[in-house]
Design a protein around this motif. Structure first.
Motif, PDB file in Angstrom:
ATOM      1  N   LEU A  64       0.809  -1.206   0.000  1.00 52.89           N
ATOM      2  CA  LEU A  64       0.000   0.000   0.000  1.00 52.89           C
ATOM      3  C   LEU A  64       0.848   1.265   0.000  1.00 52.89           C
ATOM      4  O   LEU A  64       0.878   2.019  -0.942  1.00 52.89           O
ATOM      5  N   LEU A  65       1.517   1.479   1.077  1.00 54.17           N
ATOM      6  CA  LEU A  65       2.301   2.705   1.214  1.00 54.17           C
ATOM      7  C   LEU A  65       3.684   2.345   1.725  1.00 54.17           C
ATOM      8  O   LEU A  65       3.831   1.372   2.454  1.00 54.17           O
ATOM      9  N   PRO A  66       4.683   3.119   1.372  1.00 53.22           N
ATOM     10  CA  PRO A  66       5.977   2.891   1.999  1.00 53.22           C
ATOM     11  C   PRO A  66       5.815   2.969   3.512  1.00 53.22           C
ATOM     12  O   PRO A  66       5.049   3.782   4.009  1.00 53.22           O
ATOM     13  N   ASP A  68       7.600   4.127   5.804  1.00 51.98           N
ATOM     14  CA  ASP A  68       7.935   5.427   6.392  1.00 51.98           C
ATOM     15  C   ASP A  68       6.741   6.365   6.373  1.00 51.98           C
ATOM     16  O   ASP A  68       6.549   7.168   7.263  1.00 51.98           O
ATOM     17  N   VAL A  69       5.926   6.283   5.306  1.00 53.57           N
ATOM     18  CA  VAL A  69       4.779   7.172   5.206  1.00 53.57           C
ATOM     19  C   VAL A  69       3.744   6.790   6.240  1.00 53.57           C
ATOM     20  O   VAL A  69       3.136   7.636   6.885  1.00 53.57           O
ATOM     21  N   ASP A  71       4.177   5.718   9.019  1.00 57.55           N
ATOM     22  CA  ASP A  71       4.604   6.119  10.356  1.00 57.55           C
ATOM     23  C   ASP A  71       4.417   7.605  10.620  1.00 57.55           C
ATOM     24  O   ASP A  71       4.546   8.061  11.742  1.00 57.55           O
ATOM     25  N   VAL A  72       4.158   8.372   9.554  1.00 55.98           N
ATOM     26  CA  VAL A  72       4.087   9.814   9.721  1.00 55.98           C
ATOM     27  C   VAL A  72       2.723  10.212  10.272  1.00 55.98           C
ATOM     28  O   VAL A  72       1.698   9.799   9.761  1.00 55.98           O
ATOM     29  N   ILE A  75       0.506  16.850  11.338  1.00 55.72           N
ATOM     30  CA  ILE A  75       1.369  17.821  11.999  1.00 55.72           C
ATOM     31  C   ILE A  75       0.799  18.242  13.357  1.00 55.72           C
ATOM     32  O   ILE A  75       1.471  18.229  14.358  1.00 55.72           O
ATOM     33  N   TYR A  83      -8.191  16.617   6.395  1.00 58.78           N
ATOM     34  CA  TYR A  83      -8.134  16.478   4.947  1.00 58.78           C
ATOM     35  C   TYR A  83      -8.966  15.286   4.503  1.00 58.78           C
ATOM     36  O   TYR A  83      -8.834  14.189   5.040  1.00 58.78           O
ATOM     37  N   PHE A  85      -9.556  12.621   2.015  1.00 53.03           N
ATOM     38  CA  PHE A  85      -8.845  12.015   0.901  1.00 53.03           C
ATOM     39  C   PHE A  85      -9.781  11.534  -0.187  1.00 53.03           C
ATOM     40  O   PHE A  85      -9.351  11.190  -1.266  1.00 53.03           O
ATOM     41  N   TYR A 102      -2.981   8.985   8.185  1.00 51.29           N
ATOM     42  CA  TYR A 102      -2.695   9.166   6.762  1.00 51.29           C
ATOM     43  C   TYR A 102      -2.715   7.855   5.995  1.00 51.29           C
ATOM     44  O   TYR A 102      -3.252   7.752   4.911  1.00 51.29           O
ATOM     45  N   ALA A 106      -5.110   6.789   2.935  1.00 57.94           N
ATOM     46  CA  ALA A 106      -4.611   6.335   1.635  1.00 57.94           C
ATOM     47  C   ALA A 106      -5.181   4.975   1.290  1.00 57.94           C
ATOM     48  O   ALA A 106      -5.443   4.674   0.136  1.00 57.94           O
ATOM     49  N   LEU A 109      -8.406   5.342  -0.587  1.00 57.66           N
ATOM     50  CA  LEU A 109      -8.193   5.654  -1.997  1.00 57.66           C
ATOM     51  C   LEU A 109      -7.703   4.436  -2.755  1.00 57.66           C
ATOM     52  O   LEU A 109      -8.158   4.121  -3.849  1.00 57.66           O
ATOM     53  N   PHE A 110      -6.780   3.722  -2.120  1.00 61.11           N
ATOM     54  CA  PHE A 110      -6.156   2.611  -2.805  1.00 61.11           C
ATOM     55  C   PHE A 110      -7.138   1.470  -3.007  1.00 61.11           C
ATOM     56  O   PHE A 110      -7.223   0.871  -4.069  1.00 61.11           O
TER      57      PHE A 110
ATOM     58  N   ARG B   3      14.141  12.271   5.778  1.00 60.69           N
ATOM     59  CA  ARG B   3      12.804  12.073   5.228  1.00 60.69           C
ATOM     60  C   ARG B   3      12.255  13.402   4.732  1.00 60.69           C
ATOM     61  O   ARG B   3      12.632  14.455   5.237  1.00 60.69           O
ATOM     62  N   ILE B   9       3.471  15.373   2.874  1.00 59.61           N
ATOM     63  CA  ILE B   9       2.799  14.069   2.767  1.00 59.61           C
ATOM     64  C   ILE B   9       1.430  14.225   2.105  1.00 59.61           C
ATOM     65  O   ILE B   9       0.968  13.346   1.382  1.00 59.61           O
ATOM     66  N   ILE B  13       0.636  11.621  -0.994  1.00 57.53           N
ATOM     67  CA  ILE B  13      -0.308  10.503  -0.982  1.00 57.53           C
ATOM     68  C   ILE B  13      -1.233  10.484  -2.205  1.00 57.53           C
ATOM     69  O   ILE B  13      -1.373   9.442  -2.854  1.00 57.53           O
ATOM     70  N   PHE B  16       0.911   9.394  -5.117  1.00 56.80           N
ATOM     71  CA  PHE B  16       1.301   7.985  -4.974  1.00 56.80           C
ATOM     72  C   PHE B  16       0.148   7.066  -5.319  1.00 56.80           C
ATOM     73  O   PHE B  16       0.272   6.149  -6.142  1.00 56.80           O
ATOM     74  N   THR B  17      -1.011   7.299  -4.685  1.00 59.31           N
ATOM     75  CA  THR B  17      -2.145   6.396  -4.914  1.00 59.31           C
ATOM     76  C   THR B  17      -2.687   6.537  -6.328  1.00 59.31           C
ATOM     77  O   THR B  17      -3.188   5.569  -6.895  1.00 59.31           O
ATOM     78  N   ASN B  45       8.558   2.114  -4.090  1.00 58.15           N
ATOM     79  CA  ASN B  45       7.642   2.925  -3.283  1.00 58.15           C
ATOM     80  C   ASN B  45       8.381   3.589  -2.117  1.00 58.15           C
ATOM     81  O   ASN B  45       8.147   4.752  -1.799  1.00 58.15           O
ATOM     82  N   ALA B  46       9.259   2.806  -1.487  1.00 60.44           N
ATOM     83  CA  ALA B  46      10.009   3.366  -0.357  1.00 60.44           C
ATOM     84  C   ALA B  46      10.927   4.498  -0.831  1.00 60.44           C
ATOM     85  O   ALA B  46      11.034   5.539  -0.181  1.00 60.44           O
ATOM     86  N   TRP B  49       9.140   7.858  -1.640  1.00 61.68           N
ATOM     87  CA  TRP B  49       8.850   8.707  -0.483  1.00 61.68           C
ATOM     88  C   TRP B  49      10.134   9.335   0.056  1.00 61.68           C
ATOM     89  O   TRP B  49      10.190  10.520   0.347  1.00 61.68           O
TER      90      TRP B  49
END
Lengths: 486, 177
Positions: A64-66, A68-69, A71-72, A75, A83, A85, A102, A106, A109-110, B3, B9, B13, B16-17, B45-46, B49
């Protein structure tokens, strides 16, 4: 559609052989020549592969997502604009009890992209931002699981039984899970399924299968799929949706009301216990089908039964079933030197820091039962210890009928980081993680684990391995890399 | 490597999607083996990002993603040199260039495919569903539907050819099927 001969017969036959994995080396050479030297053939190749990829992705779980993303975090959870999506619009700055993660956003969407284009175009018009925000206040509680494997991006990932989950799509890759909604409705998810509570008495099934048990006070509970709406009228019912637009509703008790979501003037159908309907992707009609529990039964668990109790093998290592501890490493692991009725586990090197990435075969939890080999470059930042699991049945047996099997579990007090199971990766890692002075096996003496009935399960907490090793003339081995002991 | 900033982000996203399926297809064209392509996709993908700060807002995300994916494919092939590679680097280069040029066409193909699937006979649609289900094999599908494995191979070839013709026809007429 009509079928007529295409002007690309040879190329098409090669492309078919390619995607069906029936391409011989000669065929591959011919395909390469055609595609490399002829632009028209090259363009057809790209179109064909794109078609194959699109069809495949509609039916498979894809990264799906990296990580790292995922984990974010947002803010500022209280003041930042939230937001949406779905609409890709800001919804306003209302502080919320649960902020949509996040990665989960995603995932919506995915999943929609996987579900097909009709899903995006047929979302109901009443999914307003306010309803979306209301959904954030609904909660679900995990009340039971059956070997549930959640998608890493799902808010249910890592949640224990009895815990309230953050809102967002519950994406279950395999196994089953039971969740309790605020309204008292109990929903069983059968993987692979993507399901989301979107309101006080409403939920969406993007794909997969769920069974809802609705108590009297929650009548009117609605589950929508991309093309079907199912409203409870006091019942227990199952809803199934595949990723190509097919939806089904099955009534096990009581009655429900079903309607087509893609037309405004669809007349609802009432169904009672023992009835079921299907909505085909191309049809705007609900077809009567036989009620069935086929979609609503979890897939059988393929893990072997391991007899016996846990026992200590060595400090920090426990074993169960057909495994013994080999306290002193032999001078040779060659055939006949270490034969036994049971598998043996021995410690190899301790506190190794890898100076360069190492090829490993398994680096993630889950069941590993097929012969597909995905080598991953592995380079942990901290030091590691290595252990070797070794099974060389007594006597030289030949043929499937004479194969011997060892079924066992081993448990470590530290996380298992990676497993090396194939002949070549084992040989490569002998010099790095193997013991000096031990004569290890050649590639031809070792058999690749994960074939001929072999089974490996790495638990979600990465501490327990369940293994079934089956071998005859060759030797089954697995190198286990764990976090170094402190 | 640092990062990207957290505030990017929300830009990443949707890009990406919105493009991942096409990037996956691009990798599969360069590395036509599902397991290998999936492995490279994960790495790509990694990297997308990690390097997103290098992507200029408003730029061509797909072209940028393809450049990274192509590098990751070549990296994967280099690592696999101990095992025989099926296709040459010249083949990969030729396909990579063509696939990027065909980006808009593939986007339209993806949109048209939904209508084309709807036009299949139910029996064919059912076969596609069964064959493309994760972990399915042609032999297993053949047993499920009571046909020979060879019969399922031929049926899938006929269905894929029909879908390609339908998509091409749809694109020639300038809209989804």
């Amino acid at each position: 559609m009509t079928d007529r001969p295409a002007p690309h017969d040879e190329l098409d036959a090669l492309l078919e052989a390619l995607v069906e994995e029936r391409l011989s080396d000669d065929d591959a050479a011919r395909l390469e020549a055609l595609v490399r030297d002829d632009r028209a053939a090259r363009r057809r190749y790209v179109r064909f592969i794109h078609l194959h990829a699109t069809l495949s992705r509609q039916h498979r779980s894809v990264q799906l997502l990296p990580r790292d993303v995922a984990d974010v975090e947002p803010i500022d959870h209280t003041t930042a604009e939230t937001y949406d999506f779905q609409t890709q619009r800001a919804l306003g700055g209302r502080p919320r009890k649960n902020v949509l993660h996040y990665a989960a956003a995603a995932a919506i969407l995915f999943a929609a992209a996987l579900g097909g284009f009709w899903w995006q175009s047929s979302r109901p018009g009443n999914d307003t931002p306010s309803e979306w925000a209301d959904a954030q206040d609904a909660s679900v509680t995990l009340i039971d699981t059956g070997r549930a494997e959640w998608d890493a991006a799902s808010p249910a990932h890592g949640v224990g039984i009895g815990e309230v989950q953050a809102n967002g799509p519950l994406v279950l890759n395999s196994g089953s899970a039971e969740v309790l909604l605020d309204s008292g409705v109990v929903v069983t998810l059968i993987g692979a399924t993507a399901f989301e509570v979107t309101g006080a008495n409403r939920a969406e099934l993007t794909y997969g299968a769920v069974v809802a048990h609705v108590p009297p006070g929650a009548h009117g509970f609605e589950i929508v799929t991309p093309r079907m709406s199912v409203v409870d009228l006091g019942t227990r019912f199952g809803v199934y949706a595949d990723r190509m637009g097919l939806s089904e509703a099955h009534v096990f008790e009581g009655h429900i009301e079903v309607r087509d979501r893609t037309t405004d003037d669809a007349t609802p159908r009432s169904l009672t216990a023992g009835q079921a309907v299907r909505r085909e992707p191309a049809s705007r009609q609900l077809i009567d089908i036989a009620v069935s529990r086929e979609h609503f039964e979890p897939a059988p668990d393929n893990a072997p039964e391991v007899a016996g109790q846990w026992r200590s093998l060595a400090p920090g290592v426990e074993g169960r079933g057909q495994v013994d501890w080999l306290a002193k490493a032999p001078a040779s692991m060659r055939p006949h030197d270490t034969e036994g009725k049971r598998a043996m586990l021995m410690r190899e090197r301790s506190g190794v820091t890898l100076s360069e990435p190492l090829d490993v075969d398994i680096d993630r939890p889950g069941d590993h039962v097929n012969t597909r080999r995905i080598v991953t470059a592995f380079r942990p930042t901290a030091a590691v210890d290595s252990y070797l699991l070794h099974f060389d049945p007594i006597g030289e047996t030949q043929g499937n009928a004479n194969q011997k099997r060892a079924t066992l579990m081993v448990r470590f007090d530290r996380p298992i980081l990676a497993l090396i199971t194939a002949e070549k990766t084992l040989e490569h890692s002998d010099a790095i993680l193997g013991l000096a002075g031990v004569k290890y096996n050649s590639v031809t003496e070792r058999k690749r684990l994960m074939e001929d009935g072999d089974f490996i399960r790495l638990s979600d907490d990465r501490r327990t391995l369940t293994v079934c090793m089956t071998t005859g003339v060759s030797i089954d081995q697995m190198r286990i890399i764990v976090e170094a002991a402190r | 490597m640092d990062r990207p900033r957290h505030d990017r982000i929300e830009e990443f996203i949707p890009l990406f999607t919105g493009h991942e399926a096409r990037v996956h297809a691009y990798i599969l064209a360069l590395l036509p083996n599902w397991a290998d392509a999936e492995e490279v996709l994960q790495e790509t993908n990694a990297v997308l990002w990690r390097k997103f700060d290098e992507f200029e807002s408003g730029g061509n995300y797909f072209a940028w993603a393809c450049r990274i994916a192509r590098y990751e494919v070549m990296n994967f092939r280099r690592k696999r040199q101990r095992e025989p590679l099926r296709f040459s680097n010249e083949f990969v280069d030729a396909v990579a260039d063509e696939a990027v040029e065909m980006a808009a066409e593939m986007d339209a193909q993806q949109k048209a495919l939904s209508g084309c699937i709807d036009k299949l006979a139910e029996r064919d649609r059912d076969l596609v569903r069964r064959r493309y289900t994760e972990g399915a094999t042609t032999k297993a599908v053949a047993a499920q539907v009571g046909r020979s494995a060879e019969g399922v191979y031929k049926a899938m070839a006929r269905i894929r050819a029909a879908l390609l013709r339908c998509v091409e026809h749809s694109l020639a007429e300038g809209g989804p099927a």
